[in-house]
Design a protein around this motif. Sequence first.
Motif, PDB file in Angstrom:
ATOM      1  N   TYR A  39      -3.151  -3.459 -14.170  1.00 26.86           N
ATOM      2  CA  TYR A  39      -2.299  -3.189 -13.012  1.00 26.86           C
ATOM      3  C   TYR A  39      -1.052  -4.080 -13.056  1.00 26.86           C
ATOM      4  O   TYR A  39       0.059  -3.612 -12.807  1.00 26.86           O
ATOM      5  CB  TYR A  39      -3.081  -3.418 -11.711  1.00 26.86           C
ATOM      6  CG  TYR A  39      -2.242  -3.170 -10.487  1.00 26.86           C
ATOM      7  CD1 TYR A  39      -2.051  -1.871 -10.011  1.00 26.86           C
ATOM      8  CD2 TYR A  39      -1.642  -4.210  -9.794  1.00 26.86           C
ATOM      9  CE1 TYR A  39      -1.284  -1.631  -8.884  1.00 26.86           C
ATOM     10  CE2 TYR A  39      -0.868  -3.981  -8.671  1.00 26.86           C
ATOM     11  CZ  TYR A  39      -0.691  -2.690  -8.218  1.00 26.86           C
ATOM     12  OH  TYR A  39       0.077  -2.455  -7.111  1.00 26.86           O
ATOM     13  N   SER A  43       2.695  -2.663 -13.227  1.00 31.20           N
ATOM     14  CA  SER A  43       3.620  -2.898 -12.117  1.00 31.20           C
ATOM     15  C   SER A  43       4.782  -3.819 -12.484  1.00 31.20           C
ATOM     16  O   SER A  43       5.830  -3.776 -11.840  1.00 31.20           O
ATOM     17  CB  SER A  43       2.875  -3.443 -10.900  1.00 31.20           C
ATOM     18  OG  SER A  43       2.365  -4.718 -11.158  1.00 31.20           O
ATOM     19  N   LYS A  51       6.435   0.685  -7.575  1.00 28.51           N
ATOM     20  CA  LYS A  51       5.284  -0.174  -7.293  1.00 28.51           C
ATOM     21  C   LYS A  51       4.528   0.318  -6.065  1.00 28.51           C
ATOM     22  O   LYS A  51       3.288   0.343  -6.051  1.00 28.51           O
ATOM     23  CB  LYS A  51       5.719  -1.625  -7.080  1.00 28.51           C
ATOM     24  CG  LYS A  51       6.092  -2.348  -8.339  1.00 28.51           C
ATOM     25  CD  LYS A  51       6.494  -3.782  -8.025  1.00 28.51           C
ATOM     26  CE  LYS A  51       6.983  -4.484  -9.285  1.00 28.51           C
ATOM     27  NZ  LYS A  51       7.356  -5.878  -9.041  1.00 28.51           N
ATOM     28  N   LYS A  55       0.721   1.625  -5.977  1.00 27.43           N
ATOM     29  CA  LYS A  55      -0.241   1.028  -5.046  1.00 27.43           C
ATOM     30  C   LYS A  55      -0.881   2.109  -4.183  1.00 27.43           C
ATOM     31  O   LYS A  55      -2.101   2.127  -3.994  1.00 27.43           O
ATOM     32  CB  LYS A  55       0.459  -0.009  -4.169  1.00 27.43           C
ATOM     33  CG  LYS A  55      -0.467  -0.720  -3.220  1.00 27.43           C
ATOM     34  CD  LYS A  55       0.263  -1.757  -2.405  1.00 27.43           C
ATOM     35  CE  LYS A  55      -0.668  -2.392  -1.397  1.00 27.43           C
ATOM     36  NZ  LYS A  55      -0.001  -3.357  -0.544  1.00 27.43           N
ATOM     37  N   GLU A  59      -4.849   3.210  -3.917  1.00 30.99           N
ATOM     38  CA  GLU A  59      -5.549   3.203  -2.628  1.00 30.99           C
ATOM     39  C   GLU A  59      -6.232   4.534  -2.373  1.00 30.99           C
ATOM     40  O   GLU A  59      -7.395   4.582  -1.944  1.00 30.99           O
ATOM     41  CB  GLU A  59      -4.577   2.870  -1.495  1.00 30.99           C
ATOM     42  CG  GLU A  59      -4.160   1.417  -1.470  1.00 30.99           C
ATOM     43  CD  GLU A  59      -3.052   1.126  -0.462  1.00 30.99           C
ATOM     44  OE1 GLU A  59      -2.544   2.072   0.188  1.00 30.99           O
ATOM     45  OE2 GLU A  59      -2.690  -0.057  -0.331  1.00 30.99           O
TER      46      GLU A  59
END
Length: 105
Positions: A39, A43, A51, A55, A59
């Motif tokens: 990750y 990123s 980003k 994210k 999620e």
Amino acid sequence: MEENFLEMITQDALTERIGKQLEKNPQYNAAIAEEARIYELLSSGLNEEQKNMLKEYFEVSCSRESIIENFVYKQGMKDLFSFLRSLSPEGESQLPRISGEHATK
């Protein structure tokens, strides 16, 4: 009522007991570390909007996985209950069913 009871007993097991066991699992911890490493690599080359999108993707993906885990755990509980019920002297017909597909009226 039966589904609510199953929800109550499985929620604790899914969040607390299983979480504690996973924390002790070296393979799980290695996977978490590798996930964090990748990750960070991903990123680091992205702008803020990208980003945020990444994210948000993770999620949503984690939320989906949580739904699957919850479903699989509950189904396992239902299957175990059904199995135990089949072992009783009266057989399955004498004990209450949890699964919606077998619910009696």
